[in-house]
Design a protein around this motif. Structure first.
Motif, PDB file in Angstrom:
ATOM      1  N   LYS A  48       0.835  -1.207   0.000  1.00  0.00           N
ATOM      2  CA  LYS A  48       0.000   0.000   0.000  1.00  0.00           C
ATOM      3  C   LYS A  48       0.868   1.253   0.000  1.00  0.00           C
ATOM      4  O   LYS A  48       0.580   2.219  -0.710  1.00  0.00           O
ATOM      5  CB  LYS A  48      -0.934  -0.011   1.214  1.00  0.00           C
ATOM      6  CG  LYS A  48      -2.121  -0.952   1.017  1.00  0.00           C
ATOM      7  CD  LYS A  48      -3.019  -0.999   2.209  1.00  0.00           C
ATOM      8  CE  LYS A  48      -4.088  -2.048   2.054  1.00  0.00           C
ATOM      9  NZ  LYS A  48      -5.281  -1.613   1.382  1.00  0.00           N
ATOM     10  N   LEU A  52       0.858   4.057  -2.971  1.00  0.00           N
ATOM     11  CA  LEU A  52       0.539   5.464  -2.676  1.00  0.00           C
ATOM     12  C   LEU A  52       1.694   6.381  -3.067  1.00  0.00           C
ATOM     13  O   LEU A  52       1.482   7.479  -3.586  1.00  0.00           O
ATOM     14  CB  LEU A  52       0.218   5.645  -1.185  1.00  0.00           C
ATOM     15  CG  LEU A  52      -1.128   5.106  -0.698  1.00  0.00           C
ATOM     16  CD1 LEU A  52      -1.279   5.313   0.802  1.00  0.00           C
ATOM     17  CD2 LEU A  52      -2.295   5.773  -1.412  1.00  0.00           C
ATOM     18  N   ASP A  55       1.604   6.830  -6.813  1.00  0.00           N
ATOM     19  CA  ASP A  55       0.502   7.707  -7.225  1.00  0.00           C
ATOM     20  C   ASP A  55       0.764   9.176  -6.891  1.00  0.00           C
ATOM     21  O   ASP A  55       0.280  10.067  -7.584  1.00  0.00           O
ATOM     22  CB  ASP A  55      -0.808   7.242  -6.579  1.00  0.00           C
ATOM     23  CG  ASP A  55      -1.406   6.047  -7.299  1.00  0.00           C
ATOM     24  OD1 ASP A  55      -1.184   5.929  -8.521  1.00  0.00           O
ATOM     25  OD2 ASP A  55      -2.064   5.224  -6.649  1.00  0.00           O
ATOM     26  N   SER A  56       1.518   9.407  -5.821  1.00  0.00           N
ATOM     27  CA  SER A  56       1.813  10.799  -5.429  1.00  0.00           C
ATOM     28  C   SER A  56       2.968  11.383  -6.224  1.00  0.00           C
ATOM     29  O   SER A  56       3.184  12.601  -6.188  1.00  0.00           O
ATOM     30  CB  SER A  56       2.173  10.874  -3.944  1.00  0.00           C
ATOM     31  OG  SER A  56       1.230  10.214  -3.177  1.00  0.00           O
ATOM     32  N   ASP A  89       1.060  -4.634 -14.572  1.00  0.00           N
ATOM     33  CA  ASP A  89      -0.352  -4.304 -14.804  1.00  0.00           C
ATOM     34  C   ASP A  89      -0.900  -3.326 -13.756  1.00  0.00           C
ATOM     35  O   ASP A  89      -1.984  -3.544 -13.199  1.00  0.00           O
ATOM     36  CB  ASP A  89      -1.211  -5.584 -14.815  1.00  0.00           C
ATOM     37  CG  ASP A  89      -0.770  -6.566 -15.873  1.00  0.00           C
ATOM     38  OD1 ASP A  89      -0.270  -6.112 -16.914  1.00  0.00           O
ATOM     39  OD2 ASP A  89      -0.909  -7.794 -15.650  1.00  0.00           O
ATOM     40  N   ASN A  90      -0.133  -2.288 -13.487  1.00  0.00           N
ATOM     41  CA  ASN A  90      -0.526  -1.275 -12.505  1.00  0.00           C
ATOM     42  C   ASN A  90      -0.758  -1.835 -11.096  1.00  0.00           C
ATOM     43  O   ASN A  90      -1.605  -1.344 -10.348  1.00  0.00           O
ATOM     44  CB  ASN A  90      -1.781  -0.524 -12.964  1.00  0.00           C
ATOM     45  CG  ASN A  90      -1.444   0.578 -13.923  1.00  0.00           C
ATOM     46  OD1 ASN A  90      -1.283   0.332 -15.114  1.00  0.00           O
ATOM     47  ND2 ASN A  90      -1.286   1.774 -13.412  1.00  0.00           N
ATOM     48  N   GLY A  93       3.334  -5.268  -6.087  1.00  0.00           N
ATOM     49  CA  GLY A  93       3.257  -6.520  -5.332  1.00  0.00           C
ATOM     50  C   GLY A  93       4.424  -6.682  -4.374  1.00  0.00           C
ATOM     51  O   GLY A  93       5.556  -6.308  -4.699  1.00  0.00           O
ATOM     52  N   GLU A 103      -0.788  -7.532  -3.148  1.00  0.00           N
ATOM     53  CA  GLU A 103      -0.622  -6.529  -4.204  1.00  0.00           C
ATOM     54  C   GLU A 103      -1.685  -5.443  -4.102  1.00  0.00           C
ATOM     55  O   GLU A 103      -2.778  -5.679  -3.596  1.00  0.00           O
ATOM     56  CB  GLU A 103      -0.619  -7.180  -5.585  1.00  0.00           C
ATOM     57  CG  GLU A 103      -1.855  -7.953  -5.934  1.00  0.00           C
ATOM     58  CD  GLU A 103      -1.721  -8.737  -7.230  1.00  0.00           C
ATOM     59  OE1 GLU A 103      -0.604  -8.935  -7.727  1.00  0.00           O
ATOM     60  OE2 GLU A 103      -2.772  -9.138  -7.739  1.00  0.00           O
ATOM     61  N   ASN A 104      -1.292  -4.277  -4.579  1.00  0.00           N
ATOM     62  CA  ASN A 104      -2.176  -3.113  -4.514  1.00  0.00           C
ATOM     63  C   ASN A 104      -2.076  -2.332  -5.823  1.00  0.00           C
ATOM     64  O   ASN A 104      -0.984  -2.122  -6.336  1.00  0.00           O
ATOM     65  CB  ASN A 104      -1.743  -2.231  -3.333  1.00  0.00           C
ATOM     66  CG  ASN A 104      -2.871  -1.375  -2.825  1.00  0.00           C
ATOM     67  OD1 ASN A 104      -3.678  -1.833  -2.029  1.00  0.00           O
ATOM     68  ND2 ASN A 104      -2.941  -0.147  -3.297  1.00  0.00           N
ATOM     69  N   TYR A 105      -3.219  -1.881  -6.312  1.00  0.00           N
ATOM     70  CA  TYR A 105      -3.223  -1.096  -7.557  1.00  0.00           C
ATOM     71  C   TYR A 105      -2.628   0.294  -7.352  1.00  0.00           C
ATOM     72  O   TYR A 105      -2.799   0.889  -6.292  1.00  0.00           O
ATOM     73  CB  TYR A 105      -4.652  -0.890  -8.045  1.00  0.00           C
ATOM     74  CG  TYR A 105      -5.211  -2.009  -8.880  1.00  0.00           C
ATOM     75  CD1 TYR A 105      -4.644  -2.340 -10.095  1.00  0.00           C
ATOM     76  CD2 TYR A 105      -6.341  -2.711  -8.469  1.00  0.00           C
ATOM     77  CE1 TYR A 105      -5.174  -3.352 -10.874  1.00  0.00           C
ATOM     78  CE2 TYR A 105      -6.875  -3.735  -9.242  1.00  0.00           C
ATOM     79  CZ  TYR A 105      -6.284  -4.043 -10.440  1.00  0.00           C
ATOM     80  OH  TYR A 105      -6.802  -5.038 -11.199  1.00  0.00           O
ATOM     81  N   TYR A 106      -1.959   0.823  -8.350  1.00  0.00           N
ATOM     82  CA  TYR A 106      -1.673   2.257  -8.423  1.00  0.00           C
ATOM     83  C   TYR A 106      -2.313   2.728  -9.714  1.00  0.00           C
ATOM     84  O   TYR A 106      -2.200   2.076 -10.749  1.00  0.00           O
ATOM     85  CB  TYR A 106      -0.169   2.565  -8.354  1.00  0.00           C
ATOM     86  CG  TYR A 106       0.716   1.830  -9.318  1.00  0.00           C
ATOM     87  CD1 TYR A 106       1.273   0.613  -8.983  1.00  0.00           C
ATOM     88  CD2 TYR A 106       1.005   2.359 -10.571  1.00  0.00           C
ATOM     89  CE1 TYR A 106       2.091  -0.080  -9.874  1.00  0.00           C
ATOM     90  CE2 TYR A 106       1.823   1.691 -11.467  1.00  0.00           C
ATOM     91  CZ  TYR A 106       2.357   0.462 -11.106  1.00  0.00           C
ATOM     92  OH  TYR A 106       3.152  -0.222 -11.993  1.00  0.00           O
ATOM     93  N   PHE A 107      -3.060   3.829  -9.655  1.00  0.00           N
ATOM     94  CA  PHE A 107      -3.845   4.232 -10.820  1.00  0.00           C
ATOM     95  C   PHE A 107      -3.058   5.081 -11.818  1.00  0.00           C
ATOM     96  O   PHE A 107      -3.526   5.333 -12.910  1.00  0.00           O
ATOM     97  CB  PHE A 107      -5.130   4.952 -10.394  1.00  0.00           C
ATOM     98  CG  PHE A 107      -4.942   5.990  -9.336  1.00  0.00           C
ATOM     99  CD1 PHE A 107      -4.389   7.213  -9.632  1.00  0.00           C
ATOM    100  CD2 PHE A 107      -5.325   5.729  -8.026  1.00  0.00           C
ATOM    101  CE1 PHE A 107      -4.215   8.161  -8.658  1.00  0.00           C
ATOM    102  CE2 PHE A 107      -5.148   6.677  -7.032  1.00  0.00           C
ATOM    103  CZ  PHE A 107      -4.581   7.899  -7.351  1.00  0.00           C
ATOM    104  N   SER A 108      -1.857   5.533 -11.428  1.00  0.00           N
ATOM    105  CA  SER A 108      -1.060   6.360 -12.344  1.00  0.00           C
ATOM    106  C   SER A 108      -0.478   5.485 -13.450  1.00  0.00           C
ATOM    107  O   SER A 108       0.071   4.422 -13.175  1.00  0.00           O
ATOM    108  CB  SER A 108       0.078   7.034 -11.578  1.00  0.00           C
ATOM    109  OG  SER A 108      -0.451   7.801 -10.553  1.00  0.00           O
ATOM    110  N   ASP A 109      -0.613   5.974 -14.683  1.00  0.00           N
ATOM    111  CA  ASP A 109      -0.146   5.187 -15.822  1.00  0.00           C
ATOM    112  C   ASP A 109       1.322   5.519 -16.106  1.00  0.00           C
ATOM    113  O   ASP A 109       1.631   6.190 -17.093  1.00  0.00           O
ATOM    114  CB  ASP A 109      -1.030   5.499 -17.041  1.00  0.00           C
ATOM    115  CG  ASP A 109      -1.020   4.362 -18.038  1.00  0.00           C
ATOM    116  OD1 ASP A 109      -0.416   3.316 -17.741  1.00  0.00           O
ATOM    117  OD2 ASP A 109      -1.605   4.533 -19.118  1.00  0.00           O
ATOM    118  N   TYR A 110       2.209   5.110 -15.229  1.00  0.00           N
ATOM    119  CA  TYR A 110       3.632   5.402 -15.357  1.00  0.00           C
ATOM    120  C   TYR A 110       4.419   4.113 -15.607  1.00  0.00           C
ATOM    121  O   TYR A 110       3.958   3.016 -15.308  1.00  0.00           O
ATOM    122  CB  TYR A 110       4.180   6.030 -14.069  1.00  0.00           C
ATOM    123  CG  TYR A 110       3.603   7.374 -13.709  1.00  0.00           C
ATOM    124  CD1 TYR A 110       3.266   8.305 -14.684  1.00  0.00           C
ATOM    125  CD2 TYR A 110       3.412   7.727 -12.368  1.00  0.00           C
ATOM    126  CE1 TYR A 110       2.743   9.544 -14.336  1.00  0.00           C
ATOM    127  CE2 TYR A 110       2.890   8.966 -12.024  1.00  0.00           C
ATOM    128  CZ  TYR A 110       2.554   9.863 -12.998  1.00  0.00           C
ATOM    129  OH  TYR A 110       2.038  11.075 -12.659  1.00  0.00           O
TER     130      TYR A 110
END
Lengths: 134, 176
Positions: A48, A52, A55-56, A89-90, A93, A103-110
């Motif tokens: 997590k 985060l 994403d920041s 895949d964003n 893990g 695993e946790n998603y990050y929404f930024s497409d980097y």
């Protein structure tokens, strides 16, 4: 049997009762210890935190995260810390043993690149490079 | 003699009652031990999962990211005024993640003076819009965590706008 009770001797029922209580409370303590010190908690926490942080971040950011705590756990589990982190895949893990990780998603497409470095003995730092997707 | 026999039998009966009262293993003991065990396990799990609930942080970061994308220091990003504004390519947000039913983004562009909504864009799980409204009025644990931000922006012609961004996250992570 009754006479023995009156004299204050311990019956089999009492012995079994104490044993069952001991087993029950031991199991509770083991559960509490495993939950507070367990691998799963660290996997969840770091997955997590990493998601985060990504994403920041802005593209071009280098994130350095002290993972010495995890390094100790992987050494204890005889697991290579270089295989402990993955970004696919964003999803960020974290896996600290041969068992399942978290695993946790990050929404930024980097585009994410990571490497674990060892600045001192017993210390480990996860270096994450965040860059724009090509 | 009969009185003595009667007293003895009464005494025996009392002993029997006492013996039954001293019984250590009973259905009630098992019920109590199960309740205590389940209570401790539930409490510990709630305590640790509460500390790791980052949904509100996530929705806040998402709102900041969208705000920075649609309104920078130079003013409004004029693309936002188009019907076909593509949040995913313009704001570097992953479409697959936002459309996995765990996130929601709503961008409303309003006229600064009249407050009329000029254009509105919605992405992700639309149900969360109503959930956020409910959540603002009461405490609902399984509802998404929401974040709402409003900024004042101007365009190159001096027109003034208010941009309202509402984001929601209900993603709790998962095992690999």
């Amino acid at each position: 049997m009754r006479k023995m009770n009156i004299k204050g001797n311990i019956t089999m029922e009492e012995v079994v009762f104490v044993l069952v209580n001991l087993i029950f409370f031991s199991m509770l303590f083991v559960f509490l210890y495993n939950t507070s010190q367990g691998v799963f908690l660290f996997e969840k926490l770091y997955a997590k935190e990493i998601a985060l942080a990504i994403d920041s971040a802005k593209p071009g950011t280098q994130i350095n995260l002290d993972v010495s705590e995890l390094y100790k756990i992987t050494q204890k589990n005889d697991f290579d810390i270089n295989n402990a982190f993955y970004f696919k895949d964003n999803k960020a893990g974290v896996k600290l043993s041969d068992k399942d990780g978290y695993e946790n998603y990050y929404f930024s497409d980097y585009k994410i690149e990571s490497v674990v470095s060892f600045p001192d003995e017993g210390k480990a730092v996860l270096n994450i490079k965040v860059s724009e997707n090509e | 003699m009969n009185k003595i026999k009667l007293l003895k039998s009464l005494a025996n009966q009392r002993l029997l009652i006492d013996k039954r009262g001293e019984k250590l293993f009973s259905i009630w003991w098992f019920i109590i031990i199960i309740i205590v065990g389940l209570g401790i396990i539930t409490g510990v799990n709630l305590f640790y999962s509460f500390n790791l609930d980052v949904r509100s942080l996530e929705s806040d970061i998402l709102a900041n990211k969208v705000i920075k994308c649609v309104a920078d220091s130079g003013g409004i990003n004029v693309d936002i005024l188009n019907e076909d504004f593509d949040l995913y390519s313009k704001c570097e947000i992953s479409q697959s993640v936002l459309e996995n039913n765990k996130y929601f983004v709503k961008i409303s562009v309003m006229d600064f003076f009249s407050g009329n909504v000029l254009i509105e864009h919605k992405y992700g799980n639309n149900v969360f819009e109503r959930d956020c409204e409910i959540k603002s009025k009461l405490i609902a644990q399984n509802y998404p965590e929401c974040s709402e931000k409003t900024v004042y922006v101007i365009d190159s012609d001096g027109n003034k706008y208010l941009i309202n961004v509402l984001t929601a996250s209900n993603y709790k992570g998962g095992k690999i």
